[in-house]
Enzyme design. Structure first.
Site, PDB file in Angstrom:
ATOM      1  N   ALA A 158       0.864  -1.178   0.000  1.00 50.22           N
ATOM      2  CA  ALA A 158       0.000   0.000   0.000  1.00 50.22           C
ATOM      3  C   ALA A 158       0.900   1.227   0.000  1.00 50.22           C
ATOM      4  CB  ALA A 158      -0.869  -0.014   1.257  1.00 50.22           C
ATOM      5  N   GLU A 190      -0.680  -9.185  -0.743  1.00 44.47           N
ATOM      6  CA  GLU A 190      -2.126  -9.385  -0.550  1.00 44.47           C
ATOM      7  C   GLU A 190      -2.855  -9.394  -1.900  1.00 44.47           C
ATOM      8  OE1 GLU A 190      -2.058  -6.246   2.475  1.00 44.47           O
ATOM      9  OE2 GLU A 190      -3.129  -7.628   3.790  1.00 44.47           O
ATOM     10  N   GLU A 209       4.283  -5.445   7.503  1.00 44.88           N
ATOM     11  CA  GLU A 209       3.498  -4.361   8.109  1.00 44.88           C
ATOM     12  C   GLU A 209       3.883  -4.054   9.552  1.00 44.88           C
ATOM     13  OE1 GLU A 209       2.268  -6.616   6.065  1.00 44.88           O
ATOM     14  OE2 GLU A 209       0.714  -5.767   4.790  1.00 44.88           O
TER      15      GLU A 209
HETATM   16  C1  3H9 Z   1       0.832  -2.223   3.485  1.00 44.31           C
HETATM   17  O1  3H9 Z   1       0.993  -2.676   2.395  1.00 44.31           O
HETATM   18  C2  3H9 Z   1      -0.488  -2.309   4.221  1.00 44.31           C
HETATM   19  C3  3H9 Z   1      -1.422  -3.263   3.587  1.00 44.31           C
HETATM   20  O2  3H9 Z   1      -1.529  -4.402   4.406  1.00 44.31           O
HETATM   21  C4  3H9 Z   1      -2.750  -2.678   3.262  1.00 44.31           C
HETATM   22  C5  3H9 Z   1      -3.402  -1.898   4.316  1.00 44.31           C
HETATM   23  C6  3H9 Z   1      -4.840  -1.495   4.086  1.00 44.31           C
HETATM   24  N1  3H9 Z   1       4.644   3.424  -0.343  1.00 44.31           N
HETATM   25  O3  3H9 Z   1      13.412   2.089   0.144  1.00 44.31           O
HETATM   26  P1  3H9 Z   1      13.787   2.781  -1.102  1.00 44.31           P
HETATM   27  C7  3H9 Z   1       9.345   4.904  -1.674  1.00 44.31           C
HETATM   28  S1  3H9 Z   1       2.069  -1.415   4.281  1.00 44.31           S
HETATM   29  C8  3H9 Z   1       5.081   4.632  -0.681  1.00 44.31           C
HETATM   30  O4  3H9 Z   1      14.785   3.867  -1.038  1.00 44.31           O
HETATM   31  P2  3H9 Z   1      14.969   0.346  -2.105  1.00 44.31           P
HETATM   32  C9  3H9 Z   1      10.391   5.346  -0.681  1.00 44.31           C
HETATM   33  O5  3H9 Z   1       9.861   6.241   0.264  1.00 44.31           O
HETATM   34  C10 3H9 Z   1       3.411  -1.372   3.133  1.00 44.31           C
HETATM   35  N2  3H9 Z   1       6.378   4.879  -0.995  1.00 44.31           N
HETATM   36  O6  3H9 Z   1      14.227   1.748  -2.246  1.00 44.31           O
HETATM   37  C11 3H9 Z   1      11.406   5.977  -1.603  1.00 44.31           C
HETATM   38  O7  3H9 Z   1      10.927   7.271  -1.948  1.00 44.31           O
HETATM   39  P3  3H9 Z   1      11.953   8.469  -2.189  1.00 44.31           P
HETATM   40  C12 3H9 Z   1       4.099  -2.662   3.086  1.00 44.31           C
HETATM   41  C13 3H9 Z   1       7.212   3.845  -0.951  1.00 44.31           C
HETATM   42  O8  3H9 Z   1      15.182  -0.130  -3.474  1.00 44.31           O
HETATM   43  C14 3H9 Z   1      11.325   5.117  -2.865  1.00 44.31           C
HETATM   44  O9  3H9 Z   1      10.073   4.456  -2.797  1.00 44.31           O
HETATM   45  N3  3H9 Z   1       5.298  -2.526   2.291  1.00 44.31           N
HETATM   46  C15 3H9 Z   1       6.813   2.570  -0.603  1.00 44.31           C
HETATM   47  O10 3H9 Z   1      16.134   0.475  -1.181  1.00 44.31           O
HETATM   48  C16 3H9 Z   1      12.417   4.078  -2.945  1.00 44.31           C
HETATM   49  O11 3H9 Z   1      12.429   3.330  -1.734  1.00 44.31           O
HETATM   50  C17 3H9 Z   1       6.469  -2.176   2.829  1.00 44.31           C
HETATM   51  O12 3H9 Z   1       6.588  -1.976   4.010  1.00 44.31           O
HETATM   52  C18 3H9 Z   1       5.454   2.364  -0.300  1.00 44.31           C
HETATM   53  N4  3H9 Z   1       4.978   1.159   0.014  1.00 44.31           N
HETATM   54  O13 3H9 Z   1      13.927  -0.602  -1.382  1.00 44.31           O
HETATM   55  C19 3H9 Z   1       7.613  -2.035   1.868  1.00 44.31           C
HETATM   56  N5  3H9 Z   1       7.895   1.742  -0.622  1.00 44.31           N
HETATM   57  O14 3H9 Z   1      12.812   8.044  -3.334  1.00 44.31           O
HETATM   58  C20 3H9 Z   1       8.291  -0.711   2.053  1.00 44.31           C
HETATM   59  C21 3H9 Z   1       8.931   2.518  -0.996  1.00 44.31           C
HETATM   60  O15 3H9 Z   1      11.070   9.646  -2.445  1.00 44.31           O
HETATM   61  N6  3H9 Z   1       9.356  -0.474   1.099  1.00 44.31           N
HETATM   62  N7  3H9 Z   1       8.539   3.780  -1.200  1.00 44.31           N
HETATM   63  O16 3H9 Z   1      12.720   8.591  -0.919  1.00 44.31           O
HETATM   64  C22 3H9 Z   1      10.545  -1.092   1.183  1.00 44.31           C
HETATM   65  O17 3H9 Z   1      10.800  -1.924   2.022  1.00 44.31           O
HETATM   66  C23 3H9 Z   1      11.598  -0.667   0.203  1.00 44.31           C
HETATM   67  O18 3H9 Z   1      11.224   0.586  -0.315  1.00 44.31           O
HETATM   68  C24 3H9 Z   1      11.787  -1.637  -0.991  1.00 44.31           C
HETATM   69  C25 3H9 Z   1      12.752  -0.986  -2.017  1.00 44.31           C
HETATM   70  C26 3H9 Z   1      12.394  -2.936  -0.485  1.00 44.31           C
HETATM   71  C27 3H9 Z   1      10.484  -1.911  -1.690  1.00 44.31           C
END
Ligand code: 3H9
Length: 717
Positions: free
Chosen positions: A63, A110, A130
């Protein structure tokens, strides 16, 4: 909408591509686009099956956390109603195959689980992280996951938040095939096979064979809650996620989903979720430096070299080897070099024993570390890190020497934890190439690197330091060149203040217990004993000249030092240590404290936990405010990241500055004033804190204002 989700057809299969860079989060427009594309694909008579795939580097990373941030702070409507969207996917009249590369995390997994089948490339990562954001899966993940992988694996994945790779996901039943080679072609072939077979769609929500029963699963839930309490101390979401999975077993699918939504709402409204979401964005904001852009050139680091094979040098060498960077490791004496290499080998051996990697991986890593007594090969190095004893004279002599040897575009870094980086740079002919890289012990484990930017350090060298930190799997935070930089400068008043409640009536154990109950990884006296009472004493001596006459000084530490109680290494410090280095309260220390208090005419009294927390943390926060105003940290959030990744501050409290915001800056400032009246001058609110408290502002709001101002007028740290 068309731009976020695209539909094409390939030889009888509809291909829906999600295209929402950088990570294909489920931002507004994506779910709607997905449904529109599904509608169109179903109506297309030439399509027998549907493949959903991510454009760019990943499937769906979850999300949109920005939406969650708004929901957590009571603004915005929060994430969309996923129930309708997921049911639409699951009810599709044609088989839906989810094709996963990069990451399928949170809402990404999901969505994938709502498809009828899932295929993935071998290095794809799939998980429900999460809990790291203080929430539980809120798009039916707690209901579908146990139906696919069983209750025990679902509990483990959701409580740990750790993703798994495709081969393990295949074993668990989370995916149906690992695709070697081109993902889209593999997914298309798989989809055609399924379409050829015909038969009913396989809906995850209808599976029940892996759910077990309330009775059978009781021990799994109990173990999950234990795991949550142990590994995620004081956190709400990891316990709550077990409740939600329990609902999957005890209730029909739709009711289980309703229960999950209730729990999700409770978690997202918590202080913990707000703090953890702040930490997520803060960690990503630290690499945004006003005068450095994506276009700033970065030196390519193919060969590193380290001077000093002690605890720090050895740890940094391991961090380099773990990231595949060959590293020369230099010591002055053979015995010290042998000791350093033996420690590295022992650490790697332990990892192999724990099953973290294979002996072959260990051999590869050891082969990347080249022990030596000379500077041979240093002329080829792209990055040299000095990790010698903390002495300015020694560091200057080393830098003068490497200046003669290193190639012109070699980055010269010092791992100093307190010394002036400009003074070190001054002995070289190229101060613009010199930078501080302050790693934290153990350097192969701890994620923080303070990147100390000197007066002359070039932008390219700062950008390189940020890139290297990321390559090493660390979080690099750029700080200015002040005494102790950011982390240790704030640590000192914290360590100092913690000693006064002890003189006034508390015990070291009480202070430590209060701090660990608050969530700190270790109590301050346990930290003192680990770092060495002698080190604490010497640092205190160095700072003595800063104290004004009449300002109170702590007395017990000095006595411990003179008694030879130097901490863990001497078997005794604030605590006594048994052979397993377990701290035990020591009546001798209690007597020493009481005598000291008596000599000083201090009347001992009951000290409350609130007072301990306020005295220890407010003094640290106050120092943070000074650092901010002086410009040695760019943002309050940077300070938070330093404390979360390097000093064991509890993530669910967001870091010291975020914590101050949650308490209220006026309350913090007013309490500081009260402490000032009781304990003297050392307690004086920093002007920035004072101002923000008067204005009813927060550090977070101050950060936003500063960031906006910098966009218009970029400035150096
Ligand atoms: C969820 O899904 C809840 C659900 O159950 C539904 C509920 C109703 N959203 O980390 P990076 C941005 S909770 C928005 O540097 P990497 C991040 O801020 C979510 N933005 O890259 C950054 O922006 P900026 C569950 C996001 O390659 C840019 O993307 N998911 C999101 O080192 C690059 O990110 C997670 O917890 C997002 N979901 O790592 C996963 N994700 O360039 C969270 C990233 O402006 N994300 N951004 O600073 C991660 O773990 C890492 O970003 C990922 C990539 C491994 C994907």
């Amino acid at each position: 909408m068309e731009q976020l989700v695209n539909l094409t057809t390939r030889d009888g299969v509809a291909v829906i591509t999600i295209d929402n860079p950088p990570v294909n989060a489920l931002s507004p427009g994506v779910p709607e686009g997905l449904i529109a594309a599904l509608d169109a694909a179903e109506q297309d008579p030439s399509a027998r099956a549907i493949v959903v795939i991510g454009g760019g580097r990943t499937f769906i990373a979850g999300a949109d956390i920005k939406e969650l941030e708004l929901a957590a702070s009571g603004r915005g409507s929060g994430p969309p109603d996923f129930h309708r969207i997921l049911a639409r996917i699951e009810d599709a009249g044609k088989p839906v195959v989810m094709a996963i590369h990069g990451t399928a995390l949170g809402g990404g997994n999901e969505v994938a689980m709502a498809g009828h089948y899932r295929v993935a490339v071998p290095d794809a990562q799939i998980g429900q992280p999460e809990v790291n954001l203080g929430i539980i899966p809120g798009a039916e993940g707690t209901q579908r996951l146990p139906r696919l992988v069983g209750v025990a694996a679902a509990v483990d994945l959701c409580v740990s938040g750790k993703p798994i790779r495709a081969p393990e996901a295949l074993k668990l039943g989370l995916i149906d095939r690992v695709i070697e080679g081109d993902l889209l072609n593999g997914a298309l072939a798989f989809a055609r096979e399924i379409a050829d077979k015909g038969g009913p769609r396989r809906k995850t929500s209808e599976l029940t064979d892996k759910l077990g029963s309330e009775f059978v699963d009781a021990s799994i839930f109990a173990a999950g809650r234990d795991q949550a309490r142990k590994t995620r101390r004081n956190m709400l979401a990891p316990l709550k996620v077990v409740d939600a999975i329990e609902a999957a077993v005890n209730l029909p699918f739709d009711e289980g989903c309703r229960k999950e939504r209730e729990i999700f709402q409770e978690c997202i409204a918590s202080d913990q979720a707000r703090a953890l979401i702040h930490a997520f964005f803060a960690e990503r904001a630290v690499s945004k430096i006003p005068d450095i852009s994506k276009e700033t050139a970065v030196y390519n680091i193919r060969q590193a070299a380290i001077i000093g094979a002690g605890t720090m040098g050895g740890g940094i060498a391991m961090a380099c080897a773990n990231a595949g960077i060959p590293v020369l490791l230099k010591e002055v004496e053979q015995a010290a070099l042998d000791r350093g290499i033996a420690t590295i080998k022992k650490n790697y051996d332990n990892s192999v024993k724990k099953g973290r990697f294979s002996p072959a991986v260990m051999d590869q890593r050891m082969a990347l570390i080249h022990p030596q007594l000379t500077y041979e090969g240093f002329e080829q190095a792209d990055l040299i890190i000095e990790a010698a004893f903390e002495s300015m004279a020694l560091k200057k002599s080393i830098f003068a020497e490497i200046d003669k040897i290193a190639k012109p575009d070699c980055v010269l870094a010092s791992n100093t934890s307190t010394l002036d980086i400009d003074e070190i740079a001054s002995v070289t002919s190229r101060p613009r190439m010199v930078i501080g890289l302050h790693f934290f012990s153990p350097a192969n484990v701890m994620r923080l690197v303070e990147i100390v930017r000197g007066q002359a350090t070039s932008k390219e060298v700062v950008a390189t330091a940020l890139a290297v930190s990321k390559k090493l799997g660390k979080v690099g935070v750029v700080v200015g060149n002040c005494r102790g930089f950011v982390g240790n400068r704030m640590m000192l008043p914290y360590m100092r203040e913690a000693q006064f409640p002890v003189e006034e009536g508390a015990t070291p154990e009480q202070v430590d217990r209060t701090l660990t109950n608050f969530g700190m990884a270790m109590g301050i006296f346990a930290v003192d004993d680990m770092a060495g009472v002698d080190v604490g004493y010497r640092v205190g001596q160095e700072y003595k000249h800063l104290e004004k006459p009449g300002v109170r000084t702590p007395r017990v530490l000095e006595k411990l030092f003179h008694l030879g109680r130097h901490g863990q290494k001497t078997g005794a410090g604030w605590y006594r240590y048994d052979e397993n280095r377990k701290p035990v309260a020591d009546p001798e220390v209690h007597a020493l404290i009481e005598n000291t208090a008596q000599e000083a005419g201090i009347e001992r009294r009951q000290i409350t936990e609130d007072e301990i927390i306020q005295r220890c943390l407010y003094i640290m926060i106050n120092e943070g405010a000074k650092i901010l105003e002086e410009g040695y940290a760019l943002r309050a959030a940077d300070i938070d990241v330093i404390y979360l990744t390097g000093y064991g501050f509890p993530a669910y409290r967001g870091g010291p500055m975020w914590y101050a915001d949650t308490v209220g800056l006026k309350k913090v400032r007013d309490r500081i004033a009260e402490f000032g009246a009781q304990h003297g001058d050392f307690w004086q609110a920093a002007p920035l804190l004072d101002r923000l408290a008067d204005e009813g502002e927060t550090f977070a709001a101050w950060d936003s204002k500063q960031d906006r101002a910098r966009e218009h007028a970029p400035a150096l740290v």
